[in-house]
Scaffold this active site. Structure first.
Site: not given
Ligand SMILES: [Zn+2]
Length: 863
Positions: A280, A313
């Protein structure tokens, strides 16, 4: 998103049978104002929303995504008139259509809705996470679950600005994509209202909202505040993650021309998380084992895993978040890039981890997955949530990452970096396709990257390059031949029509200077300077292909492996040889001799490549009668290596060597059945149960599994008791895994009951896989799986119906293959067709290798 390896196997399941369901492109969102009041006790939430959109033509209806929401009211303002709207849900399509009485003109409009929903226990959408103390409200929206939290244009190309407000209990904090711009008491007693700054333009699947008594460890890098937020009782395990994140951010800020664009960065870890982690925008979420480590007691591998997941990430903040794929068919533009990129900051931060060698291991794993006859292409169509979920596999991550790695090496890292930055600059805060990417790299490099990438992206499988070399005077005549490698000898022989443009990186023994040859035909011959005894076909190890040689030239190459090849090149030698064993082009005895010839190898990645197939040979390929002879071969092969490594770490020894000691120790005890080591594992296990801190973490998990393989019911009971009081996620994982490796069928049943009962969280259902990986309980595990299937389905609920069907690939037996295929066909889980085909291929390939090599193996062991 990051999927765990075992998790990918068993984590997620089932949804309605849904069909093509894209939204019309006649309405585009610009911004959302969203306000939520979650009730953590009643597990519900109330929401209100205003979406500013552009109507591209006059209309009286607007269709959005929405699922499991109840509307209280809806209205649309357009052309200066506000009309209340009626709403009709289509549950199957996960859509709602708002209709107004009078047609609205093209131009700007505002959609207003109020609605309520349930904080579910299915680990997707806006959901409830539970600790022993209390509840939390958290989100997971990728791939298609933002629609479960608010009515939305829930497709990646509909980027918009999100203005989020959360009304929460006094004493709790809220985290979202933006910074907090105001925090005011009320409305009412016991509440406060937290408003976040407007998000950048982004896709709905990247929205995050988290509410609870999180505490954050604070730091920063390059002026960007970084926090790692956890449950208060876990805070002491967040220090390593913060340090890793700071170092990774500094690296990315140098690599990317665009500095980290979101103003702040939070990492949040909480219980009940289906994936490994989720990227996110500026609010990355994790399951506990992927973020929390105890700096003092964590193993070498656990720290690397945490750092790798954080790097993955964070790479997504550019690849995926800033520039997003136009549609899910190009999900590899997110996952392949994050997979390829995540090694770089770790290579820079921790050179002693030798990540550049592990990277090659990732390429090899991808080649393995890509060898099934029915494997999909990197780019693949997907319309429904189940189809989309099925794309998050080893092809989107590993193969795409490996192809990028090859192309980067071919054009040169600096040129590639320039191209990447130009691509990001051109498409930032917007969307892109695969063509956008490879056309840019082609333009920057002046090399035919578009042709290479198109063929590797749109054609399944990978080539096997066969090299011949002949010395003539002071020159070497080289012949390269390509064919698709398929882990099925008959199918490989039958097909011969694929051609890839392959940048083959050759290393001739005469000059030892790598030289590229772009192979664009089935077969090609050319000359190299100098008289070479061998020409190694994968200099730097980064090529996405297998290679093979004439036996005489391979013998000469094998003799020089240690002196002439780098670890990145050596790691490929046993792996490519094994690929030939699988299709009957190399005798398994010659393969085992090759391993013995590499006995002085001490690079961990190379040794892992050497010993990586021993479990398969032991469990699946050797006959029961010959198994003791194979176990003796393992002891003879590994004892000298173990003796050289010594029993205990020496002061100042690199951590990699300690971890290697654990690998060799485990292999000897598990597959060499070395009685002395089994005894030592027992002692280590007893010590670990008494005081986890007193045992080397690189040995502990392995010792537990070895003890389980030789254990009884009393030990099983001890492990269950320790599982329940484990202090770190790693310790918990050690016990959970070990439970699956007891040889007794009745203990496999207890493992199923435990994992499906209240003591193990839904997120840890992957533990059902271990009794399948244990050859002694595999048949029992399959019977249990079938009997428990209704319970398993109740425990998991996500569009990833696909994952469970992968179990059908665990076998090496025609009866279990047919039974599992039949069983899953009856279940009719959406999105599983290709997975079942892959599973069938996998079992067939296993049976075939056994048929091809079992006799050879017997003859070799009898010598
Ligand atoms: Zn990923």
């Amino acid at each position: 998103m990051k999927r765990l390896l075992v998790l990918a196997l068993l984590s997620l399941v089932i949804c309605l049978s849904v069909r093509a369901q894209r939204l019309p492109d006649t309405v585009t969102p610009e911004s959302y104002d969203l306000s939520f009041t979650p009730d953590l006790t009643k597990a519900t939430f109330a929401g209100s929303e205003t979406i500013r959109v552009q109507l591209l033509k006059p209309t009286s209806t607007v269709t959005l995504n929405a699922a499991e929401l109840e509307f209280q009211e809806a209205s649309i303002t357009a052309g200066g008139t506000t009309q209340s709207a009626t709403y009709a849900f289509d549950a199957e399509k996960e859509q709602v259509t708002l209709t107004v009485a009078k047609q609205m003109p093209a131009g700007p409009a505002e959609i207003r809705t109020t609605f309520t929903g349930i904080l579910n226990d299915k680990l997707r959408g806006f959901y409830l996470s539970k600790s022993e103390r209390r509840n939390y409200a958290v989100t997971q929206f990728e791939n298609t679950d933002a629609r479960r939290a608010f009515p939305s244009f829930d497709e990646p190309a509909f980027k918009a600005v999100f203005n989020i407000t959360l009304v929460i209990d006094k004493g709790d904090i809220a985290i979202s994509n933006g910074k907090i711009i105001s925090d005011t008491p009320g409305p009412g007693e016991g509440k406060h209202t937290v408003k976040f700054s407007p998000s950048p333009k982004m896709s709905s699947y990247l929205v995050a909202m988290l509410v609870g008594d999180f505490v954050c460890r604070e730091g920063g890098a390059d002026g960007i505040p970084i926090r790692v937020c956890s449950l208060p009782e876990k805070k002491e395990m967040t220090g390593f993650a913060l340090e890793a994140s700071e170092n990774i951010l500094k690296f990315y800020n140098k690599y990317y021309a665009i500095k980290y664009p979101y103003g702040k960065l939070d990492h949040i870890v909480f219980p009940d998380f289906a994936a490994g982690a989720m990227e996110n925008v500026a609010a990355i979420t994790y399951r506990d084992v992927e973020l929390l480590v105890d700096d003092k007691s964590a193993s070498y591998d656990a720290k690397q895993q945490v750092a790798s997941v954080i790097a993955h990430e964070m790479a997504h903040q550019w690849f995926g978040d800033l520039v997003t794929m136009q549609w899910w068919n190009d999900i590899w533009l997110n996952e392949g890039f994050a997979t390829w990129m995540a090694w770089k900051p770790l290579e820079a931060w921790k050179p002693e981890w030798n990540m550049q060698q592990q990277e090659i291991g990732e390429t090899l794993a991808a080649l393995g997955a890509d060898s099934l006859p029915s494997v999909r292409t990197i780019r693949a169509n997907a319309e429904t949530p189940a189809d989309i979920a099925a794309l998050f596999d080893g092809i989107a991550y590993g193969k795409a990452g490996a192809v990028l790695r090859m192309v980067e090496a071919y054009v040169g890292p600096e040129v590639f970096q320039k191209g990447v930055n130009a691509y990001l600059e051109k498409h930032k805060y917007a969307n892109a396709t695969a063509e956008d990417f490879w056309n840019q790299i082609t333009q920057t490099s002046g090399k035919p990257v578009d042709k290479i990438m198109k063929s590797f992206t749109e054609q399944p499988g990978a080539p096997l390059i066969t090299v011949k070399n002949e010395c003539e005077g002071n020159k070497t005549e080289v012949t390269l031949k390509q064919e698709r490698y398929v882990s099925d000898a008959a199918k490989m022989a039958a097909r011969n029509d694929e051609i890839w443009p392959v940048p083959v990186n050759l290393l001739p023994s005469a000059t030892k200077q790598p030289v590229y040859h772009l192979l664009t035909k089935k077969e090609d011959a050319f000359e190299l300077p100098g008289c070479s005894a061998w020409v190694y076909a994968n200099a730097s190890g980064r090529g996405y292909y297998r290679s093979a040689y004439n036996p005489a030239e391979f013998a000469k190459l094998s003799a020089d492996v240690e002196s002439a090849l780098s670890p990145e090149e050596r790691v490929r030698v046993p792996s490519d040889a094994w690929a030939l064993v699988r299709v009957g082009r190399m005798q398994i005895g010659d393969y085992l001799n090759l391993l013995q010839s590499m006995q002085s190898e001490r690079s961990r990645e190379v040794v892992q490549s050497m010993i990586g197939h021993i479990p398969q040979i032991h469990d699946k390929f050797v006959s029961a009668a010959d198994r003791p002879a194979f176990e003796k071969w393992v002891r003879d092969f590994l004892r000298p290596i173990a003796a050289d490594l010594g029993e205990r770490p020496v002061a100042g020894e690199p951590a990699e060597r300690q971890a290697l000691r654990g690998d060799v120790f485990a292999m000897l005890a598990k597959y060499g059945r070395d009685p002395e080591l089994v005894e030592k594992a027992r002692a280590t296990t007893a010590q670990y149960m008494k005081d986890p801190q007193s045992v080397s973490p690189d040995l502990a998990g392995k010792a537990l599994t070895i003890s389980a393989m030789n254990g009884d019911t009393a030990l099983y009971d001890d492990f269950v008791a320790h599982l329940k009081t484990a202090k770190t996620p790693e310790e918990y994982g050690f016990y959970l895994q070990a439970l699956g490796f007891f040889p007794q069928a009745e203990l496999a049943k207890r493992t199923f009951d435990l994992v499906l009962g209240p003591d193990v969280k839904n997120q840890d259902l992957y533990a059902l896989y271990f009794p399948f990986a244990n050859y002694q309980t595999q048949t029992e595990a399959w019977e249990l799986f079938k009997a428990d299937f209704p319970t398993i389905l109740k425990k998991v609920d996500a569009p990833d119906a696909v994952s469970l069907a992968q179990v059908a690939g665990a076998f090496c037996d025609a009866g279990l293959r047919d039974d599992s295929q039949k069983f899953f066909a009856q279940q009719n889980l959406p999105g599983t067709k290709r997975i079942l085909q892959n599973a069938q291929d996998r079992v067939n390939a296993c049976i075939q290798v056994r048929d091809l090599q079992q006799k050879n193996l017997a003859a070799y062991l009898e010598r």
